[in-house]
Write a protein that holds these residues in place. Structure first.
Motif, mmCIF file in Angstrom:
data_model
loop_
_atom_site.group_PDB
_atom_site.id
_atom_site.type_symbol
_atom_site.label_atom_id
_atom_site.label_comp_id
_atom_site.label_asym_id
_atom_site.label_seq_id
_atom_site.Cartn_x
_atom_site.Cartn_y
_atom_site.Cartn_z
ATOM 1 N N ARG A 198 0.840 -1.201 0.000
ATOM 2 C CA ARG A 198 0.000 0.000 0.000
ATOM 3 C C ARG A 198 0.877 1.254 0.000
ATOM 4 O O ARG A 198 2.018 1.237 0.454
ATOM 5 C CB ARG A 198 -0.924 -0.006 1.221
ATOM 6 N N LYS A 199 0.328 2.359 -0.503
ATOM 7 C CA LYS A 199 1.096 3.603 -0.611
ATOM 8 C C LYS A 199 1.482 4.118 0.777
ATOM 9 O O LYS A 199 0.697 4.053 1.724
ATOM 10 C CB LYS A 199 0.284 4.644 -1.376
ATOM 11 N N HIS A 200 2.678 4.667 0.883
ATOM 12 C CA HIS A 200 3.169 5.194 2.158
ATOM 13 C C HIS A 200 4.350 6.133 1.907
ATOM 14 O O HIS A 200 4.956 6.102 0.842
ATOM 15 C CB HIS A 200 3.611 4.054 3.081
ATOM 16 N N THR A 201 4.675 6.929 2.869
ATOM 17 C CA THR A 201 5.841 7.834 2.893
ATOM 18 C C THR A 201 6.179 8.372 1.508
ATOM 19 O O THR A 201 5.474 9.204 0.974
ATOM 20 C CB THR A 201 7.054 7.136 3.543
ATOM 21 N N TRP A 202 7.239 7.848 0.882
ATOM 22 C CA TRP A 202 7.723 8.387 -0.387
ATOM 23 C C TRP A 202 6.738 8.213 -1.547
ATOM 24 O O TRP A 202 6.801 8.935 -2.545
ATOM 25 C CB TRP A 202 9.067 7.741 -0.756
ATOM 26 N N SER A 203 5.792 7.279 -1.440
ATOM 27 C CA SER A 203 4.801 7.095 -2.513
ATOM 28 C C SER A 203 3.452 7.730 -2.182
ATOM 29 O O SER A 203 2.533 7.690 -3.008
ATOM 30 C CB SER A 203 4.603 5.600 -2.796
ATOM 31 N N SER A 204 3.325 8.325 -1.007
ATOM 32 C CA SER A 204 2.055 8.905 -0.571
ATOM 33 C C SER A 204 1.834 10.281 -1.186
ATOM 34 O O SER A 204 2.770 11.069 -1.342
ATOM 35 C CB SER A 204 2.025 9.023 0.956
ATOM 36 N N ASP A 205 0.580 10.553 -1.528
ATOM 37 C CA ASP A 205 0.185 11.868 -2.040
ATOM 38 C C ASP A 205 -0.582 12.677 -1.001
ATOM 39 O O ASP A 205 -1.047 13.777 -1.290
ATOM 40 C CB ASP A 205 -0.690 11.710 -3.287
ATOM 41 N N LEU A 206 -0.737 12.126 0.199
ATOM 42 C CA LEU A 206 -1.524 12.801 1.228
ATOM 43 C C LEU A 206 -0.657 13.788 2.005
ATOM 44 O O LEU A 206 0.507 13.513 2.285
ATOM 45 C CB LEU A 206 -2.127 11.776 2.184
ATOM 46 N N ALA A 207 -1.251 14.921 2.339
ATOM 47 C CA ALA A 207 -0.551 15.929 3.137
ATOM 48 C C ALA A 207 -1.395 16.273 4.349
ATOM 49 O O ALA A 207 -2.632 16.208 4.301
ATOM 50 C CB ALA A 207 -0.274 17.178 2.310
ATOM 51 N N ALA A 208 -0.740 16.633 5.437
ATOM 52 C CA ALA A 208 -1.446 16.964 6.670
ATOM 53 C C ALA A 208 -1.747 18.458 6.723
ATOM 54 O O ALA A 208 -0.831 19.275 6.677
ATOM 55 C CB ALA A 208 -0.603 16.565 7.881
ATOM 56 N N PRO A 209 -3.016 18.837 6.822
ATOM 57 C CA PRO A 209 -3.356 20.255 6.995
ATOM 58 C C PRO A 209 -3.078 20.694 8.426
ATOM 59 O O PRO A 209 -2.824 19.872 9.311
ATOM 60 C CB PRO A 209 -4.849 20.283 6.682
ATOM 61 N N LYS A 210 -3.125 21.992 8.640
ATOM 62 C CA LYS A 210 -2.910 22.502 9.998
ATOM 63 C C LYS A 210 -4.020 22.051 10.938
ATOM 64 O O LYS A 210 -3.791 21.846 12.128
ATOM 65 C CB LYS A 210 -2.809 24.030 9.975
ATOM 66 N N GLU A 211 -5.235 21.905 10.398
ATOM 67 C CA GLU A 211 -6.353 21.409 11.200
ATOM 68 C C GLU A 211 -7.017 20.268 10.454
ATOM 69 O O GLU A 211 -7.349 20.387 9.272
ATOM 70 C CB GLU A 211 -7.368 22.527 11.474
ATOM 71 N N LEU A 212 -7.225 19.156 11.143
ATOM 72 C CA LEU A 212 -7.861 18.003 10.529
ATOM 73 C C LEU A 212 -9.378 18.073 10.677
ATOM 74 O O LEU A 212 -9.889 18.537 11.703
ATOM 75 C CB LEU A 212 -7.358 16.716 11.189
ATOM 76 N N PRO A 213 -10.123 17.623 9.665
ATOM 77 C CA PRO A 213 -11.579 17.515 9.822
ATOM 78 C C PRO A 213 -11.917 16.617 11.017
ATOM 79 O O PRO A 213 -11.190 15.677 11.335
ATOM 80 C CB PRO A 213 -12.023 16.874 8.504
ATOM 81 N N VAL A 214 -13.035 16.918 11.671
ATOM 82 C CA VAL A 214 -13.417 16.183 12.876
ATOM 83 C C VAL A 214 -14.148 14.903 12.486
ATOM 84 O O VAL A 214 -15.140 14.928 11.760
ATOM 85 C CB VAL A 214 -14.317 17.053 13.782
ATOM 86 N N VAL A 215 -13.630 13.786 12.982
ATOM 87 C CA VAL A 215 -14.205 12.468 12.709
ATOM 88 C C VAL A 215 -14.355 11.718 14.033
ATOM 89 O O VAL A 215 -13.466 11.788 14.889
ATOM 90 C CB VAL A 215 -13.308 11.656 11.752
ATOM 91 N N ALA A 216 -15.467 11.022 14.204
ATOM 92 C CA ALA A 216 -15.709 10.242 15.413
ATOM 93 C C ALA A 216 -15.780 8.759 15.071
ATOM 94 O O ALA A 216 -15.985 8.374 13.916
ATOM 95 C CB ALA A 216 -17.004 10.690 16.086
ATOM 96 N N ILE A 217 -15.608 7.922 16.097
ATOM 97 C CA ILE A 217 -15.712 6.475 15.954
ATOM 98 C C ILE A 217 -16.882 5.982 16.804
ATOM 99 O O ILE A 217 -16.997 6.334 17.978
ATOM 100 C CB ILE A 217 -14.414 5.772 16.407
ATOM 101 N N VAL A 218 -17.733 5.170 16.196
ATOM 102 C CA VAL A 218 -18.862 4.560 16.899
ATOM 103 C C VAL A 218 -18.607 3.063 17.006
ATOM 104 O O VAL A 218 -18.329 2.411 15.996
ATOM 105 C CB VAL A 218 -20.195 4.799 16.162
ATOM 106 N N TYR A 219 -18.701 2.523 18.203
ATOM 107 C CA TYR A 219 -18.518 1.089 18.428
ATOM 108 C C TYR A 219 -19.884 0.425 18.444
ATOM 109 O O TYR A 219 -20.727 0.752 19.286
ATOM 110 C CB TYR A 219 -17.784 0.851 19.746
ATOM 111 N N ALA A 220 -20.105 -0.496 17.517
ATOM 112 C CA ALA A 220 -21.398 -1.176 17.447
ATOM 113 C C ALA A 220 -21.497 -2.249 18.531
ATOM 114 O O ALA A 220 -20.533 -2.970 18.790
ATOM 115 C CB ALA A 220 -21.586 -1.799 16.075
ATOM 116 N N TYR A 221 -22.667 -2.359 19.124
ATOM 117 C CA TYR A 221 -22.907 -3.350 20.165
ATOM 118 C C TYR A 221 -24.417 -3.593 20.260
ATOM 119 O O TYR A 221 -25.218 -2.809 19.721
ATOM 120 C CB TYR A 221 -22.368 -2.866 21.522
ATOM 121 N N VAL A 222 -24.796 -4.652 20.933
ATOM 122 C CA VAL A 222 -26.211 -4.921 21.137
ATOM 123 C C VAL A 222 -26.799 -3.828 22.021
ATOM 124 O O VAL A 222 -26.337 -3.609 23.142
ATOM 125 C CB VAL A 222 -26.410 -6.302 21.794
#
Length: 245
Positions: A121-145
């Motif tokens: 998978r793409k990484h470091t020298w092959s990566s096209d992604l750059a880090a902005p000064k502020e990251l969009p806000v993302v949350a994680i939901v854990y599924a359960y009964v």
């Protein structure tokens, strides 16, 4: 990494979130130079403290120029792990970092890394992604009964994206899925990951419109989603990023 007098980089880090920092750097530090993270599971005052040997072997690994071809790595307990696959699996034991079904890259032996496989998978020298000064806000939901639609609506409020740590193959309770669809129409990007300890989450017609996390853990899917959202909000393009990284 851009300095000519630096051949490799070692970062000492707490083990609880080391895998997340390693993966973030794996995606955003565009270098062919070795980048190695290490830490310790036992304090310096403990019998058989592991910190000194981990640090020594991290420096030895970082001094091997070819290591940079493998992306950011974690060197702990004489084992070399890819940032893409590694995770902490034990609360206290020294042999805590594992690569699930992918395994490790190799081992430290005689003062140098002995490696047997390389991430595709793409990484470091092959990566096209750059880090902005502020990251969009993302949350994680854990599924359960017992997870309710209201629980998810509250957590999704004000977020650019949501990672669902789903049941089985990234499944979720039907009321939760019904609640997510209008939020997705309003622009919320939903990534399906899994709480299972192995396997991939791939597209299924029942959850059309979601992004699939492949073999990424939820915490790493969150990082990739944040970086992807910093570049685009197009779901198909975000899925292409998850397929490439």
């Amino acid at each position: 990494a851009d300095r000519e007098d630096v051949d490799g980089i070692v970062i000492t880090h707490g083990t609880d979130t080391m895998e997340e920092t390693a993966y973030f750097l794996d995606l955003t530090v565009h270098t062919i130079k070795p980048v190695v993270l290490t830490g310790s599971m036992r304090p310096a005052t403990a019998i058989s403290a592991d910190g000194p040997l981990n640090l020594l072997e991290a420096v030895q690994a970082a001094s091997w120029p070819d290591l940079g071809k493998y992306g950011v790595v974690i060197v702990m307990n004489s084992t070399v792990h890819s940032a893409r696959f590694v995770e902490k699996t034990d609360t206290t034991h020294a042999d805590t970092f594992k690569g699930r079904q992918m395994g490790c890259l190799g081992y430290m032996q005689d003062g140098r890394p002995r490696l047997y496989q390389q991430p595709l998978r793409k990484h470091t020298w092959s990566s096209d992604l750059a880090a902005p000064k502020e990251l969009p806000v993302v949350a994680i939901v854990y599924a359960y009964v017992g997870l309710t639609a209201d629980d998810v609506r509250r957590l999704a409020q004000g977020k650019a994206g949501l990672v669902i740590t789903g049941l089985g193959h990234g499944k979720m309770p039907e009321p939760v899925w019904q609640a997510l669809q209008p939020l997705m129409e309003q622009g919320l990007v939903v990534v399906r990951a899994a709480r299972a300890l192995g396997g991939m989450v791939t597209p299924v017609p029942a959850y059309d419109g979601t992004v699939t996390a492949d073999s990424l853990t939820p915490q790493k899917a969150k990082i990739l989603l944040q970086l992807a959202l910093a570049h685009t909000t197009d779901r198909e393009k975000i899925q292409a990023i998850f397929d490439a990284y």
